[in-house]
Design an enzyme around this catalytic site. Sequence first.
Site, PDB file in Angstrom:
ATOM      1  CG  HIS A  76      -1.511   2.230  -3.964  1.00  0.00           C
ATOM      2  ND1 HIS A  76      -1.959   2.191  -5.260  1.00  0.00           N
ATOM      3  CD2 HIS A  76      -1.963   1.095  -3.378  1.00  0.00           C
ATOM      4  CE1 HIS A  76      -2.643   1.075  -5.447  1.00  0.00           C
ATOM      5  NE2 HIS A  76      -2.653   0.392  -4.328  1.00  0.00           N
ATOM      6  CG  ASP A  84      -5.534  -3.960  -4.412  1.00  0.00           C
ATOM      7  OD1 ASP A  84      -6.570  -3.483  -3.924  1.00  0.00           O
ATOM      8  OD2 ASP A  84      -4.408  -3.462  -4.250  1.00  0.00           O
ATOM      9  CD  GLU A 138      -8.408   1.775   0.542  1.00  0.00           C
ATOM     10  OE1 GLU A 138      -8.761   1.784  -0.651  1.00  0.00           O
ATOM     11  OE2 GLU A 138      -7.319   2.251   0.930  1.00  0.00           O
ATOM     12  CG  HIS A 139      -7.100  -2.327   1.813  1.00  0.00           C
ATOM     13  ND1 HIS A 139      -6.525  -1.156   1.347  1.00  0.00           N
ATOM     14  CD2 HIS A 139      -7.824  -2.831   0.788  1.00  0.00           C
ATOM     15  CE1 HIS A 139      -6.889  -0.961   0.087  1.00  0.00           C
ATOM     16  NE2 HIS A 139      -7.671  -1.958  -0.276  1.00  0.00           N
ATOM     17  CG  HIS A 142     -50.107  17.466   3.087  1.00  0.00           C
ATOM     18  ND1 HIS A 142     -49.701  18.695   2.623  1.00  0.00           N
ATOM     19  CD2 HIS A 142     -49.088  16.606   2.808  1.00  0.00           C
ATOM     20  CE1 HIS A 142     -48.498  18.586   2.079  1.00  0.00           C
ATOM     21  NE2 HIS A 142     -48.093  17.326   2.180  1.00  0.00           N
ATOM     22  CD  GLN A 146      -2.686  -1.216  -0.143  1.00  0.00           C
ATOM     23  OE1 GLN A 146      -3.516  -0.374  -0.455  1.00  0.00           O
ATOM     24  NE2 GLN A 146      -2.375  -2.238  -0.935  1.00  0.00           N
TER      25      GLN A 146
END
Length: 430
Positions: free
Chosen positions: A259, A358, A324-325, A417, A256
């Site tokens: 990235h 992934d 996230e992971h 109404h 990661q």
Amino acid sequence: MSMKLLKPEQFGLKREVEYGSPEQNAAVQQIVAAVKAEGDAALLRFTEQFDRVKLSSEQLRVTDEEIQAAYAQVDEAFLLAIREAADNIRRFHEKQLRNSWMDLAEDGTMLGQIMRPLKRVGVYVPGGKAAYPSSVLMNVIPAQVAGVPEIVMVTPPATGGTEGIDPYILVAAAEAGVKELYRVGGAQAVAALAYGTESIAPVDKICGPGNIYVALAKRSVYGVVDIDSIAGPSEIVVLADDSADPAYIAADLLSQAEHDEMASAILVTASEKLAQAVIAEVDSQLASLPRYEIAKASIEQYGAVLLVASLEEGIKVVNQLAPEHLEIMTVDPMSQLSYIENAGAIFLGPYSSEPVGDYFAGPNHIIPTNGTARFSSPVNVDDFLKKSSMILYSKQALLANGHKIMTLARHEGLEGHARAIEVRLNKEGQ
């Protein structure tokens, strides 16, 4: 350079949301407004300015011939792998598909929910520090499973450098079934998808990751169209005990970190022995990583080993981080699973490395970041469906409940109404 060994209280458990600088926001607003007002002319002007590629309107759309030529540039191993990955992703998402339903009551009332796919969806595929054919599959296939009839893809015109669009992206798009593809990127592409130009018809929803300008543009057009999310930098948390292999953990943390310089890689453990071993492994493995500079910056700024008193405290830290992971590398990871409340994707055991998700396993890899897994989910089929409530009220039900409805309406001061019900009751002698 080594990863920091910290107590949880020494580490900022929440990262600041990146909303961009005032200058970036102003630039995006200018680009979006220009594309909205000028259409193709602005789109082409910004493509030349930012991508250094001069195009005509006729050259915006990628041709079938270009896609076929791309097949000659990719290797057979990639083609086989991406086809099998696509099959896995499709099978997983098909299990998410829900049907419309209707419920008929004894009094003749029928209530229900009608599920319909969005008509037209735009998929953004980035081309910056790397090209991501896998993201094509993860965006397009759930939309296809949902039944979206029109899926249009945009990608910068030079994802493959001076040669144009990366051939692997083109092949991934073709394998996913994309029929409409344009060579345009950045905030200008997002604006074109939202508002339409002479060459690109507007869409109902925009999906896909991108740089800060793409993210700000998506936020700017939200409301005109729907968007998937404002994705932040990638992140991974590994929850581990003494049974875990330090080499596996280090490799996954670096998967990661490579990235983006702002990516986050964190180990949470009660074992100081494991912590020190992982720190050493990260240093060792990082030295030979091709994306060394990126991963190094990520580890230095946002990497950490959090030493906790117990596995139970570690789980609390994980739930605060809402990563996230999340990888769980413990003696019995299934026993911790039920205590995990906040995580976008959970990987159990030593062989469930994050890249398995992934690329290949099937679940979507577009996952909430920056703690938003507290309230949001990975991209799924529901993201491409809209739901309509259906009410068929019977005469019997209206006569039985009309006065209750009028009471509630008048309590809110909405006499119109109440009268809409009253006129019907009066007609029926109630």
